[in-house]
Design a protein around this motif. Structure first.
Motif, PDB file in Angstrom:
ATOM      1  N   LEU A 214      31.893  50.888  10.795  1.00 19.62           N
ATOM      2  CA  LEU A 214      32.940  50.183   9.724  1.00 19.62           C
ATOM      3  C   LEU A 214      33.660  49.145  10.643  1.00 19.62           C
ATOM      4  CD1 LEU A 214      33.452  52.922   6.957  1.00 19.62           C
ATOM      5  CD2 LEU A 214      31.962  51.226   7.126  1.00 19.62           C
ATOM      6  N   GLY A 215      34.315  49.758  11.740  1.00 17.49           N
ATOM      7  CA  GLY A 215      35.046  49.184  12.495  1.00 17.49           C
ATOM      8  C   GLY A 215      34.560  47.981  12.985  1.00 17.49           C
ATOM      9  N   ALA A 216      33.238  48.057  13.505  1.00 21.18           N
ATOM     10  CA  ALA A 216      32.517  46.658  14.083  1.00 21.18           C
ATOM     11  C   ALA A 216      32.483  45.787  12.960  1.00 21.18           C
ATOM     12  CB  ALA A 216      31.098  47.260  14.535  1.00 21.18           C
ATOM     13  N   CYS A 217      32.393  46.275  11.752  1.00 21.81           N
ATOM     14  CA  CYS A 217      32.014  45.214  10.763  1.00 21.81           C
ATOM     15  C   CYS A 217      33.562  44.494  10.023  1.00 21.81           C
ATOM     16  CB  CYS A 217      31.659  45.915   9.534  1.00 21.81           C
ATOM     17  SG  CYS A 217      29.980  46.325   9.795  1.00 21.81           S
ATOM     18  N   GLY A 218      34.437  45.040  11.045  1.00 23.23           N
ATOM     19  CA  GLY A 218      35.734  44.487  10.741  1.00 23.23           C
ATOM     20  C   GLY A 218      36.824  45.219   9.881  1.00 23.23           C
ATOM     21  N   ALA A 219      36.369  46.500   9.357  1.00 20.13           N
ATOM     22  CA  ALA A 219      37.343  46.904   8.710  1.00 20.13           C
ATOM     23  C   ALA A 219      38.433  47.675   9.438  1.00 20.13           C
ATOM     24  CB  ALA A 219      36.564  48.238   7.860  1.00 20.13           C
ATOM     25  N   THR A 220      39.571  47.999   8.497  1.00 25.39           N
ATOM     26  CA  THR A 220      40.692  48.734   9.347  1.00 25.39           C
ATOM     27  C   THR A 220      40.343  50.233   8.986  1.00 25.39           C
ATOM     28  OG1 THR A 220      42.196  46.753   8.705  1.00 25.39           O
ATOM     29  CG2 THR A 220      43.095  48.837   9.243  1.00 25.39           C
ATOM     30  N   VAL A 221      40.209  50.906  10.327  1.00 19.70           N
ATOM     31  CA  VAL A 221      39.730  52.180  10.105  1.00 19.70           C
ATOM     32  C   VAL A 221      40.743  53.309  10.356  1.00 19.70           C
ATOM     33  CG1 VAL A 221      37.785  53.943  11.079  1.00 19.70           C
ATOM     34  CG2 VAL A 221      37.244  51.645  10.426  1.00 19.70           C
TER      35      VAL A 221
ATOM     36  N   ARG B 158      20.454  58.216  14.691  1.00 19.36           N
ATOM     37  CA  ARG B 158      21.676  58.307  15.518  1.00 19.36           C
ATOM     38  C   ARG B 158      22.575  58.409  14.362  1.00 19.36           C
ATOM     39  NH1 ARG B 158      18.002  54.444  17.320  1.00 19.36           N
ATOM     40  NH2 ARG B 158      17.237  55.029  19.588  1.00 19.36           N
ATOM     41  N   PRO B 159      23.732  58.695  14.933  1.00 21.73           N
ATOM     42  CA  PRO B 159      25.013  58.680  13.893  1.00 21.73           C
ATOM     43  C   PRO B 159      25.270  57.301  13.272  1.00 21.73           C
ATOM     44  CG  PRO B 159      25.643  60.251  15.497  1.00 21.73           C
ATOM     45  CD  PRO B 159      24.137  59.626  16.015  1.00 21.73           C
ATOM     46  N   GLU B 160      25.125  56.520  14.151  1.00 21.82           N
ATOM     47  CA  GLU B 160      25.379  55.186  14.035  1.00 21.82           C
ATOM     48  C   GLU B 160      24.323  54.454  12.814  1.00 21.82           C
ATOM     49  OE1 GLU B 160      26.821  55.979  17.488  1.00 21.82           O
ATOM     50  OE2 GLU B 160      24.811  55.832  17.066  1.00 21.82           O
ATOM     51  N   GLU B 161      23.252  55.021  12.879  1.00 18.48           N
ATOM     52  CA  GLU B 161      22.220  54.498  11.815  1.00 18.48           C
ATOM     53  C   GLU B 161      22.529  55.031  10.226  1.00 18.48           C
ATOM     54  OE1 GLU B 161      17.844  54.248  13.978  1.00 18.48           O
ATOM     55  OE2 GLU B 161      18.833  56.365  14.155  1.00 18.48           O
ATOM     56  N   ILE B 162      23.428  56.006  10.379  1.00 15.81           N
ATOM     57  CA  ILE B 162      23.640  56.796   9.029  1.00 15.81           C
ATOM     58  C   ILE B 162      25.092  55.644   8.669  1.00 15.81           C
ATOM     59  CG2 ILE B 162      24.928  58.637   7.861  1.00 15.81           C
ATOM     60  CD1 ILE B 162      22.102  58.849   9.069  1.00 15.81           C
TER      61      ILE B 162
ATOM     62  N   GLU C 191      39.485  55.889  21.133  1.00 16.42           N
ATOM     63  CA  GLU C 191      38.271  55.131  21.637  1.00 16.42           C
ATOM     64  C   GLU C 191      37.763  54.085  20.693  1.00 16.42           C
ATOM     65  OE1 GLU C 191      35.943  58.699  22.314  1.00 16.42           O
ATOM     66  OE2 GLU C 191      37.288  59.469  23.830  1.00 16.42           O
ATOM     67  N   LEU C 192      37.744  54.553  19.268  1.00 17.56           N
ATOM     68  CA  LEU C 192      37.323  53.246  18.566  1.00 17.56           C
ATOM     69  C   LEU C 192      38.264  52.166  18.226  1.00 17.56           C
ATOM     70  CD1 LEU C 192      35.587  55.536  15.922  1.00 17.56           C
ATOM     71  CD2 LEU C 192      34.443  54.305  17.867  1.00 17.56           C
TER      72      LEU C 192
ATOM     73  N   GLN D 206      35.957  42.614   6.822  1.00 15.86           N
ATOM     74  CA  GLN D 206      37.466  42.458   7.324  1.00 15.86           C
ATOM     75  C   GLN D 206      38.568  42.333   5.972  1.00 15.86           C
ATOM     76  OE1 GLN D 206      38.219  39.169  10.035  1.00 15.86           O
ATOM     77  NE2 GLN D 206      36.162  39.352  10.473  1.00 15.86           N
ATOM     78  N   GLY D 207      39.692  43.094   6.352  1.00 12.30           N
ATOM     79  CA  GLY D 207      40.610  43.108   5.189  1.00 12.30           C
ATOM     80  C   GLY D 207      40.373  44.348   4.493  1.00 12.30           C
TER      81      GLY D 207
END
Ligand code: NAD
Length: 263
Positions: free
Chosen positions: A29-36, A230-234, A52-53, A8-9
């Motif tokens: 990164l978005g799920a971890c709170g980042a501004t993407v 899966r792309p998410e694993e990267i 979508e994200l 976040q932040g």
């Protein structure tokens, strides 16, 4: 609750994130709170994926264009207040493999313009903005297992080795300024648009149909994990490197390959 990755932040730009691995990274990164910031040379997928994200910004960008890359990073810093994380993911490989004598100068130059020049442009622009802001930063470059274990062809394999060494040099240069530079090396990651991903452990590993052909497919069949990534694993590995958990991790090459390179 256990320890979690909290971004976040933090403002993060992921290049080539209209689809595939980049999209997976942007999502994590978005799920971890980042501004993407979602960014791709393809304006259509840039817009659609950003929507979508729920990304903060959709920013079409061709990484081969140094001026455009500089302008994009300046725009992010101005509109979102900072650039804390740059993930240089944009890269090409389809249609560039094959025996050395079949590689045309155009194939060589086109691939290097994206895979190497593009990464250089991003690192240079990010270093400029991050150093000026004085808050440190994170650069993650998406290499490949082919950086150290060749097999796709001279053009691609050499380009990813260049990304790896560029990353190490940056770690030395930027570390004293609180900026880390690390490389993530995906193994076989299923990104074929429109095709169901045969990535479950129980599913048969495809022997053909990978854009790089049977030679790579036969090696994929020996991955200890027994499946594609899966792309998410990267994205998970990238999120770790961008997090406070990795404050002291700089200049590494992190395989995310299901054990492929342990062979
Ligand atoms: N998929 C794999 O098995 C695998 C394995 C190792 C490394 N990689 C690396 O991961 C990265 C992403 O690959 P992918 O498999 O998701 O591929 P992909 O083709 O699915 O996605 C790549 C994205 O980059 C974009 N792109 C291409 N040229 C660009 C440019 N000049 N500027 C900006 N964006 C551009 C494309 O439009 C596309 O959206 C690449 O660097 C690739 O070399 C992939």
């Amino acid at each position: 609750m256990g320890m979690e990755i909290d971004l976040q932040g933090k403002v993060a730009l992921v290049t080539g994130s209209g689809q595939g691995i980049g999209r997976g990274i942007a999502g994590v990164l978005g799920a971890c709170g980042a501004t993407v910031v979602v960014s791709d040379v393809n304006a259509e997928t840039t817009e659609a994926t950003a929507r979508e994200l729920g990304a903060a910004l959709a920013l079409p960008l061709d990484v081969t264009d140094r001026d455009a890359f500089n302008a994009a990073i300046d725009r992010i810093a101005a509109e979102l207040g900072a650039l804390d994380i740059l993930v240089n993911n944009a890269g090409v490989y389809r249609e560039y493999g094959g025996p050395v004598e079949t590689i045309t100068p155009e194939m060589w130059r086109t691939l290097w313009a994206v895979n190497v020049d593009g990464v250089f442009h991003g690192c240079q622009a990010a270093a400029r903005v991050m150093r000026a802001a004085g808050n440190g930063g994170r650069i993650v470059n998406i290499a490949s297992t082919q950086a150290v274990s060749p097999g796709v062809g001279v053009t691609y394999d050499a380009s990813k080795a260049a990304v790896l060494q560029l990353t190490r040099t940056l770690a030395l240069e930027l570390g004293p300024h609180g900026i880390t530079a690390n490389a993530v090396a995906p193994g076989a990651t299923w990104v074929n648009p429109g095709e169901p991903p045969p990535i479950d452990a129980s599913a048969p590993i495809p022997r053909s149909g990978h854009p790089l052909g049977d030679a790579v497919a036969s090696r994929i069949a020996r991955i200890p994990a027994g499946r594609w990534a899966r792309p998410e694993e990267i994205g998970n590995a990238v999120a770790f490197l961008c997090s406070p958990l990795a404050d002291y991790v700089n200049g590494v090459y992190l395989n995310v390959d299901g054990g492929w390179l342990a062979e």
